[in-house]
Design an enzyme around this catalytic site. Structure first.
Site, PDB file in Angstrom:
ATOM      1  N   LYS A 176       0.863  -1.180   0.000  1.00 13.96           N
ATOM      2  CA  LYS A 176       0.000   0.000   0.000  1.00 13.96           C
ATOM      3  C   LYS A 176       0.901   1.231   0.000  1.00 13.96           C
ATOM      4  CE  LYS A 176      -3.007   2.886   2.684  1.00 13.96           C
ATOM      5  NZ  LYS A 176      -3.371   3.280   4.059  1.00 13.96           N
ATOM      6  N   GLY A 220      -7.455   9.355  10.346  1.00 18.76           N
ATOM      7  CA  GLY A 220      -7.654   9.384  11.789  1.00 18.76           C
ATOM      8  C   GLY A 220      -8.692  10.373  12.282  1.00 18.76           C
ATOM      9  N   ALA A 223      -9.242   5.842   4.999  1.00 15.87           N
ATOM     10  CA  ALA A 223      -9.051   7.009   5.883  1.00 15.87           C
ATOM     11  C   ALA A 223     -10.345   7.775   6.105  1.00 15.87           C
ATOM     12  CB  ALA A 223      -7.981   7.954   5.358  1.00 15.87           C
ATOM     13  N   GLY A 224     -10.593   8.108   7.368  1.00  9.07           N
ATOM     14  CA  GLY A 224     -11.691   8.976   7.730  1.00  9.07           C
ATOM     15  C   GLY A 224     -12.927   8.306   8.274  1.00  9.07           C
ATOM     16  N   ASN A 229      -8.200   1.827  10.495  1.00  5.73           N
ATOM     17  CA  ASN A 229      -7.387   1.489  11.662  1.00  5.73           C
ATOM     18  C   ASN A 229      -7.896   2.223  12.892  1.00  5.73           C
ATOM     19  OD1 ASN A 229      -3.788   1.544  12.386  1.00  5.73           O
ATOM     20  ND2 ASN A 229      -5.483   0.809  13.598  1.00  5.73           N
ATOM     21  N   THR A 230      -7.786   3.557  12.870  1.00  4.06           N
ATOM     22  CA  THR A 230      -8.112   4.340  14.057  1.00  4.06           C
ATOM     23  C   THR A 230      -9.549   4.130  14.516  1.00  4.06           C
ATOM     24  OG1 THR A 230      -6.528   6.012  13.328  1.00  4.06           O
ATOM     25  CG2 THR A 230      -8.064   6.659  15.045  1.00  4.06           C
TER      26      THR A 230
END
Length: 265
Positions: free
Chosen positions: A107, A168, A194-195, A216-217
């Site tokens: 990635k 994040g 993301a987001g 992830n976050t």
């Protein structure tokens, strides 16, 4: 055909089929045990690892994330998080390939600045071109610009990964129409990256026709990461089924669910 009897709904990246459309990261957990438990609950088959921040063998005397997430069970997706230029991103991918015995799926992310963590799209294109020439299969993090997404596909990236919102941030999908346009124009998998903040965000991404979501976050920063991982798994599945089912047209005014035409009183 019922859900139970429908053929498995798989998608392919770099010639390999996957059933889970949820891809997860390994950062920000309190320890490796929590990491392993959350990823197990997520049902993910692809796990991304920040090579510059996580030990996958480059530090022999430190805990190795591959001890709890073995490559025999998961597709490990090395990523270039923390790279702000072409050279460092390319070097990171080559290091990962050495550590993972020739593994070519990566990635790519080349960031523009530390405040927004938005991609530097010019550097991203340059790095992608160099990596593809070197035999890598590149899944690429980019902004939600349909023109750039198509350009990355055209140079040979095996998947395009537009952001939903800043990394994040947990803000969810800020520009659904751009994501929809990217999906409509693509002939490679499109995965929101993301987001995402909660399960409904993941469901929306899937309802737009995305092939998957990487996060992830949203899981690791939850009060209960393992439970949130389970929720994300269900959100992905629900959103995908809703997309396949085909939602009803939106209407401005009411429409009775039990019409009275043809009835007698």
């Amino acid at each position: 055909m019922t859900v139970a009897t429908r053929s498995p709904d798989r998608f392919s990246i770099a010639g390999r089929d996957y059933q889970s459309r949820l891809l997860v990261g390994t950062g920000k957990y309190k320890d490796l045990d929590e990491t392993a438990a959350a990823i197990e609950a997520s049902g993910a088959e692809i796990v991304t690892v920040a090579v510059r921040r996580t030990n996958i063998g480059q530090s022999p005397n430190e805990p190795n994330v591959l001890d709890v997430l073995p490559p025999s069970r998961y597709t490990i997706l090395p990523n270039t998080a923390g790279c702000y230029d072409v050279d460092s991103a390319v070097r990171t991918c080559r290091l990962a390939r050495e550590l993972l015995d020739g593994h070519n799926l990566v990635k790519l992310e080349v960031l523009g600045d530390e405040k927004t963590l938005f991609p530097d799209v010019v550097a991203t294109i340059s790095a992608a071109e160099e990596l593809i020439k070197d035999g890598f299969e590149v899944m690429v993090y980019t902004n939600d610009d349909p023109i750039i997404a198509k350009r990355l596909e055209e140079i040979g990236c095996c998947a395009v990964m537009p952001l939903a919102a800043p990394i994040g941030s947990g803000l969810g999908i800020r520009n659904r129409l751009n994501i929809l346009t990217i999906v409509e124009n693509a002939s490679v998998p499109v995965l929101v990256d993301a987001g995402v903040g909660t399960a409904s965000d993941a469901a929306i991404a899937m309802e737009l026709g995305c092939d998957g979501v990487l996060m992830n976050t949203a899981i690791a920063a939850a009060k209960d990461p393992v439970l949130m991982a389970s929720a994300m798994r269900k959100g992905i599945e629900a959103g995908r089924e809703a997309y396949l089912a085909g939602r009803m047209p939106a209407k401005r005014y009411a429409s009775a669910s039990s019409p009275i035409e043809g009835t007698f009183f």
